[in-house]
Design an enzyme around this catalytic site. Sequence first.
Site, mmCIF file in Angstrom:
data_model
loop_
_atom_site.group_PDB
_atom_site.id
_atom_site.type_symbol
_atom_site.label_atom_id
_atom_site.label_comp_id
_atom_site.label_asym_id
_atom_site.label_seq_id
_atom_site.Cartn_x
_atom_site.Cartn_y
_atom_site.Cartn_z
ATOM 1 N N ASN A 1 -3.215 0.126 7.614
ATOM 2 C CA ASN A 1 -2.403 0.111 8.843
ATOM 3 C C ASN A 1 -1.805 1.485 9.118
ATOM 4 O O ASN A 1 -1.595 1.868 10.262
ATOM 5 C CB ASN A 1 -1.390 -1.043 8.836
ATOM 6 C CG ASN A 1 -0.174 -0.780 7.995
ATOM 7 O OD1 ASN A 1 0.682 0.004 8.379
ATOM 8 N ND2 ASN A 1 -0.099 -1.433 6.837
ATOM 9 N N GLU B 1 -6.684 -9.428 2.669
ATOM 10 C CA GLU B 1 -6.105 -10.499 3.491
ATOM 11 C C GLU B 1 -7.203 -11.377 4.084
ATOM 12 O O GLU B 1 -7.109 -12.610 4.079
ATOM 13 C CB GLU B 1 -5.262 -9.885 4.602
ATOM 14 C CG GLU B 1 -4.598 -10.925 5.470
ATOM 15 C CD GLU B 1 -3.813 -10.304 6.597
ATOM 16 O OE1 GLU B 1 -2.959 -9.444 6.332
ATOM 17 O OE2 GLU B 1 -4.077 -10.675 7.759
ATOM 18 N N HIS C 1 -0.461 -10.355 1.546
ATOM 19 C CA HIS C 1 -1.828 -10.564 2.047
ATOM 20 C C HIS C 1 -2.328 -11.977 1.810
ATOM 21 O O HIS C 1 -3.236 -12.438 2.482
ATOM 22 C CB HIS C 1 -2.822 -9.693 1.258
ATOM 23 C CG HIS C 1 -2.714 -8.237 1.557
ATOM 24 N ND1 HIS C 1 -2.380 -7.756 2.770
ATOM 25 C CD2 HIS C 1 -2.949 -7.158 0.766
ATOM 26 C CE1 HIS C 1 -2.387 -6.438 2.718
ATOM 27 N NE2 HIS C 1 -2.716 -6.050 1.511
ATOM 28 N N HIS D 1 0.846 -1.205 0.000
ATOM 29 C CA HIS D 1 0.000 0.000 0.000
ATOM 30 C C HIS D 1 0.871 1.240 0.000
ATOM 31 O O HIS D 1 0.866 2.017 0.952
ATOM 32 C CB HIS D 1 -0.911 0.003 1.228
ATOM 33 C CG HIS D 1 -1.949 -1.063 1.182
ATOM 34 N ND1 HIS D 1 -2.879 -1.156 0.188
ATOM 35 C CD2 HIS D 1 -2.189 -2.096 2.000
ATOM 36 C CE1 HIS D 1 -3.653 -2.192 0.390
ATOM 37 N NE2 HIS D 1 -3.257 -2.802 1.484
ATOM 38 N N SER E 1 4.125 -0.706 4.971
ATOM 39 C CA SER E 1 4.453 -0.750 3.539
ATOM 40 C C SER E 1 5.339 0.412 3.112
ATOM 41 O O SER E 1 5.491 0.675 1.927
ATOM 42 C CB SER E 1 3.173 -0.683 2.705
ATOM 43 O OG SER E 1 2.373 -1.780 2.969
HETATM 44 S S1 SF4 Z 1 1.728 -7.060 9.003
HETATM 45 FE FE1 SF4 Z 1 3.440 -7.786 7.855
HETATM 46 S S2 SF4 Z 1 4.407 -9.368 9.101
HETATM 47 FE FE2 SF4 Z 1 2.328 -9.009 9.897
HETATM 48 S S3 SF4 Z 1 1.054 -10.521 8.882
HETATM 49 FE FE3 SF4 Z 1 0.931 -8.652 7.692
HETATM 50 S S4 SF4 Z 1 2.541 -8.931 6.173
HETATM 51 FE FE4 SF4 Z 1 2.965 -10.407 7.765
#
Ligand code: SF4
Length: 635
Positions: free
Chosen positions: A222, A125, A73, A40, A263
């Site tokens: 995130n 995801e 994801h 992202h 990201s």
């Molecule tokens: S945040 Fe990063 S380390 Fe955690 S599950 Fe997602 S891709 Fe994997």
Amino acid sequence: MEIRLAKTAGFCFGVNRAVELTYGLLAEGHKVATLGPLIHNPQAVEDMRRKGAQVVDTVQDVPAGCEVVIRSHGVPRSVYDELEARGIPYHDATCPFVQKIQRIAAEAEKEGAVLLVAGDKTHPEVQGIVGHTRGEVFVFADLAELERGTALLTPKNPFCSCTDHISGDKMERKFGVSQKAYTNARIFDTICNATWARQQEAEDLSQKCDIVVVIGGHHSSNTQKLVQVAAKHTRAVTVETASELRPEWFADVKVAGVTAGASTPSSIIEEVLNSMSAEINDNMSFEEMLNASEEKRVHAGSIVKGIVTSISANEIQVDIGAKQTGFVKLSELTDDSSAKVEDLVKVGDELDLIVEKVMDQDGVIQLSRKKLASRKGMEEIAKAAESGEVVEGDVTEFNKGGVVVNVKGVKVFVPRSQATMRRDEDYTALVGQHVQLVVTECSGRKIVGSINKVTAEQNKAKREEFWANVEVGKTYTGVVKSLTSYGAFVDIGGVDGLCHISELSWNRIKHPSEVVSVGDTIEVYVKDIDTENHKVSLGYKKSEDNPWEQLKNNYPIGSTFHAPVVSLTKFGAFVRILPGVDGLVHISEISNDRVEKVSDALKVGDMVDVKLLDVDFDKKRISLSMKALLNNDAE
Ligand code: SF4
């Protein structure tokens, strides 16, 4: 203004893995398509696009010739099925933490259980996870939704799992509620450390700073979550790049916090930090700041034992007895790029490993078996360099200057002049061979060896043994080393013997290459020995193949041949009745009629019927007649 950089800022383990994989494929010249943007972050995606990675939405959109990268994801099982059905090669960068949840989903299906997933049902995801079960699934985004679901559902043996897009404090309460609602629920705490730690640190930072700058994609969930968490205690702003920073934000700021979504590439974080202050933390570099913020409990360089807990195509997971999950990439298990993980290790194996990197914030430790082997190998090589002991290894590559030999995991360079005995020998042919060598130099990173020295010693020993045992008539298996106009030199074990051209064939040949080639393995026998000058004459043609012997044993006088005319003379024509054996048809024996000139009746190449009149084996003379057969016909 003091700037505090969150130690968790930037790529998480899973994203870093996917990005490294993709850049690696692009660097190797593969055509790559990712199913959705790999991360992202528009700038990073654009950079990959410039380097040749295309972003497609579905498997149907994958351009011909492209290899697909499945992002961290993950994707539903049906996507793998479709890729395989269409024969599209793919590289799976699904984060191992996400794979773990996918396995739970598959397990729920096997057990006929309802899968409760804490997460956002629109997030790829979550959609990927849900696509790993064909059983009943309930995705809940918040407590209210779970409670509503509780009223509707009475699932048997529910499985409850959480994706990484739910904040930690809510998780606690959800688990509580789900356990209360479903007393028989099996709860799996699958929230990823990377997300948890980032959010906790953002909250921490926000309580100590006048402003928190969150770097990340405006559409990254995130990143937005970090802004929300930080905004609870201070002013929080978000930027995608340094160009979005506004000077007025920092007018009366004494302490500014900086964090970044999972990201966000480190180059963008560095750019933002540099823009915020030319003098960051008493001139500490970005890397120094990151290192300073690393709190390592298991140290890089520690040697540990790890039990293999799971294996996948490109890596294995190991339990090293620490709270973090250990990973060993395939490339850190072996140098053999064609090796498969399952051929190297199996679940339950205990491995000696060295810690490469501790990523506390992600709960991950990167380990290497190769580097440990190489460290042990280094110690052995240093000893071998001192003692002159012969070591063994595989030649893995060549370059202009020589070849590289892998000796116990350590790369030893062998200069071209030390790789083969002769300058004209093709040293690149050594690649793939197992060789013996001595280490001639071992100082720091410079490790040099010689294959020649070992070969020379071995040849000397072989020569001594040869001269001690050689006798006329003895046979040897040798390798043709070189050809000259007068014969072939054959290596018969450290000694090169000469097989004269006349000893190569019973036929008359113009050059040895008509019979043997360099590199041929042939059986020879010793014809003569000159011990003083260390010279050996060899024979190759065998007496049982001698055509004169064949003539004596198999063709009595009166035998007939249908054979070619090979040359003409004034007094007759020579006809080759056996390989290497020519007989003369005298001019008077050509025809019943008088022949004035041989060439009036015959020419070279004619096939004629001849009768054997006489053989002088001592003088090697044969008399033939065509006329005798004509007379027979007349009778
Ligand atoms: S945040 Fe990063 S380390 Fe955690 S599950 Fe997602 S891709 Fe994997």
